[in-house]
Design a protein around this motif. Structure first.
Motif, PDB file in Angstrom:
ATOM      1  N   ASN A 198       0.840  -1.190   0.000  1.00  0.00           N
ATOM      2  CA  ASN A 198       0.000   0.000   0.000  1.00  0.00           C
ATOM      3  C   ASN A 198       0.879   1.246   0.000  1.00  0.00           C
ATOM      4  N   GLY A 199       0.474   2.197  -0.837  1.00  0.00           N
ATOM      5  CA  GLY A 199       1.196   3.467  -0.866  1.00  0.00           C
ATOM      6  C   GLY A 199       2.424   3.462  -1.758  1.00  0.00           C
ATOM      7  N   THR A 236      -1.578   2.904  -7.929  1.00  0.00           N
ATOM      8  CA  THR A 236      -2.741   3.631  -8.433  1.00  0.00           C
ATOM      9  C   THR A 236      -2.320   4.932  -9.101  1.00  0.00           C
ATOM     10  N   THR A 237      -1.387   5.622  -8.503  1.00  0.00           N
ATOM     11  CA  THR A 237      -0.908   6.881  -9.085  1.00  0.00           C
ATOM     12  C   THR A 237      -0.337   6.627 -10.482  1.00  0.00           C
TER      13      THR A 237
HETATM   14  N1  LIG Z   1      -4.818  12.526  -3.673  1.00  0.00           N
HETATM   15  C1  LIG Z   1      -3.680  12.380  -3.032  1.00  0.00           C
HETATM   16  N2  LIG Z   1      -3.156  13.416  -2.324  1.00  0.00           N
HETATM   17  C2  LIG Z   1      -1.983  13.298  -1.685  1.00  0.00           C
HETATM   18  N3  LIG Z   1      -1.229  12.167  -1.676  1.00  0.00           N
HETATM   19  C3  LIG Z   1      -1.690  11.123  -2.354  1.00  0.00           C
HETATM   20  C4  LIG Z   1      -2.931  11.157  -3.066  1.00  0.00           C
HETATM   21  N4  LIG Z   1      -3.121   9.957  -3.656  1.00  0.00           N
HETATM   22  C5  LIG Z   1      -2.049   9.199  -3.323  1.00  0.00           C
HETATM   23  N5  LIG Z   1      -1.197   9.892  -2.538  1.00  0.00           N
HETATM   24  C6  LIG Z   1       0.090   9.420  -1.993  1.00  0.00           C
HETATM   25  O1  LIG Z   1       0.878   8.925  -3.066  1.00  0.00           O
HETATM   26  C7  LIG Z   1       1.588   7.751  -2.662  1.00  0.00           C
HETATM   27  C8  LIG Z   1       1.226   6.621  -3.609  1.00  0.00           C
HETATM   28  O2  LIG Z   1      -0.149   6.267  -3.403  1.00  0.00           O
HETATM   29  P1  LIG Z   1      -0.946   5.254  -4.332  1.00  0.00           P
HETATM   30  O3  LIG Z   1      -2.369   5.297  -3.930  1.00  0.00           O
HETATM   31  O4  LIG Z   1      -0.598   5.530  -5.738  1.00  0.00           O
HETATM   32  O5  LIG Z   1      -0.277   3.873  -3.897  1.00  0.00           O
HETATM   33  P2  LIG Z   1      -0.796   2.388  -4.161  1.00  0.00           P
HETATM   34  O6  LIG Z   1       0.431   1.576  -4.395  1.00  0.00           O
HETATM   35  O7  LIG Z   1      -1.844   2.382  -5.204  1.00  0.00           O
HETATM   36  O8  LIG Z   1      -1.424   2.007  -2.764  1.00  0.00           O
HETATM   37  P3  LIG Z   1      -2.710   1.061  -2.456  1.00  0.00           P
HETATM   38  O9  LIG Z   1      -2.250  -0.346  -2.636  1.00  0.00           O
HETATM   39  O10 LIG Z   1      -2.964   1.389  -1.014  1.00  0.00           O
HETATM   40  O11 LIG Z   1      -3.810   1.476  -3.359  1.00  0.00           O
HETATM   41  C9  LIG Z   1       1.204   7.511  -1.209  1.00  0.00           C
HETATM   42  O12 LIG Z   1       2.191   8.073  -0.394  1.00  0.00           O
HETATM   43  C10 LIG Z   1      -0.097   8.239  -1.057  1.00  0.00           C
HETATM   44  O13 LIG Z   1      -0.268   8.684   0.271  1.00  0.00           O
END
Ligand SMILES: Nc1ncnc2c1ncn2[C@@H]1O[C@H](COP(=O)(O)OP(=O)(O)OP(=O)(O)O)[C@@H](O)[C@H]1O
Length: 329
Positions: free
Chosen positions: A38-39, A43-44
């Protein structure tokens, strides 16, 4: 032309790093998995590739269309299926109304077959559906126009094991028909079963890109041996043997070559021997220092060794499978 080209893609949310300097390509007909806790930035990365988030720097191309150019990316939209990590579907609409809307945007040649396959009751209000059934609606929306490229963010979350199997079969069928797939997961087994290559995301960066096969071979061999002699730990404490357990049988993970293993065992009268691939998790320790992504993993990745990337990029095209696409969060 690769299905996805991603060039030094970077996305910051203000001061918060989403992803940084991510470069890779998904080849035509390939299933590529983003793996990370996670994180990590999965998703980004997917939303930036789709043009739903504007990159801070870098660029990307989906099916040869610039992801950062709304005009150009529109051209690819009908050929792309997107399953958001959090579909956020309108609770008041029925599944049917939602799918009708999606069908009007992109087409729906396979809708009926998919609805039947997943056993979806379209007449229900989305708000009344269980999490798994909402996920089915999002899956039908992502696949029903037979897209050439699928971007699937944690596609099996909420699905029971039988439906996970059905989903895996569906992905394989689409790939057999020529589609390319990028999917994200924090479940190692899922990625290993479905993907050709894996991109390991760690704190926003791509720590490595490897074939699942290479990952497996780096994990070494699991050896279980029973010998006629009385043995002690010291007999097996040699270079290449890890996770040693000595009892009635001796077991260890072997990271050396076969000849060295045969030399080691040749000192004993071997009564029983089993040599199998070590679990993929062990190869993964390399990247996460013990914090292996999996269903129970919520920790942060630490201490990746080695940084291997297959870089490059170009341009990309957004597309959505649902209304929930949205802009910058
Ligand atoms: N809208 C937002 N505003 C600020 N920070 C964000 C936002 N969306 C994501 N982040 C930050 O960007 C980083 C990457 O998050 P992301 O959601 O892309 O990770 P992930 O691998 O998809 O996690 P998960 O498995 O929990 O979905 C994290 O530190 C998260 O806190």
């Amino acid at each position: 032309m690769p299905a996805i080209e991603c060039r030094s893609l970077t996305k910051y949310y203000g001061d918060v790093r989403g992803i940084e300097d991510v470069s890779f390509a998904v080849e035509d007909g390939e299933v590529f998995g983003f793996l990370g806790p996670n994180g990590a930035g999965k998703t980004t990365a997917i939303r930036t590739l789709l043009g739903l988030l504007s990159p801070t720097s870098g660029g990307a191309a989906l099916l040869g269309h610039d992801a950062t150019d709304p005009g150009d990316s529109r051209a690819a939209r009908e050929r792309i299926g997107y399953l958001p990590g959090d579909p956020g579907l309108d609770a008041d609409r029925t599944a049917e109304a939602f799918l009708d809307h999606q069908a009007a945007l992109r087409g729906a040649g396979s809708r009926e077959a998919l609805v039947a396959r997943f056993g979806l009751d379209e007449s229900r209000r989305i708000g009344d559906l269980s999490r798994g059934n909402r996920q089915k609606v999002a899956l039908v929306a992502a696949f029903m126009h037979d897209p050439d490229l699928l971007l699937l963010d944690e596609p099996t979350s909420g699905l029971d094991p039988l439906l996970q199997e059905e989903f895996a079969a569906l992905v394989r069928e689409r790939v057999d028909d020529g589609a390319s797939v990028l999917l994200s997961s924090h479940v190692l087994g899922e990625v290993a079963a479905l993907c050709d290559r894996v991109g390991v995301l760690r704190e926003g960066r791509l720590a490595a890109v490897e074939t699942v096969e290479d990952l497996r071979s780096r994990g070494g061999k699991q050896v279980r041996v029973r010998v006629a002699e009385d043995v002690s730990r010291a007999d097996f404490e040699v270079r290449g043997a890890m996770n040693l357990r000595v009892g009635e049988t001796v077991s260890f993970t072997w990271t050396g070559g076969y000849d060295a293993l045969i030399d080691l065992l040749d000192r004993f009268t071997v009564r029983d021997l089993e040599v199998v691939d070590a679990p993929l998790e062990e190869a993964f320790m390399t990247f996460y220092d013990g914090d292996v992504p999996g269903p129970g993993s919520r920790g942060r990745a630490r201490g990746a060794r080695g940084t291997r990337e297959t870089g490059r990029t170009e341009e990309s095209a957004p597309a959505t499978g649902t209304d929930a696409a949205g802009g910058d969060r």
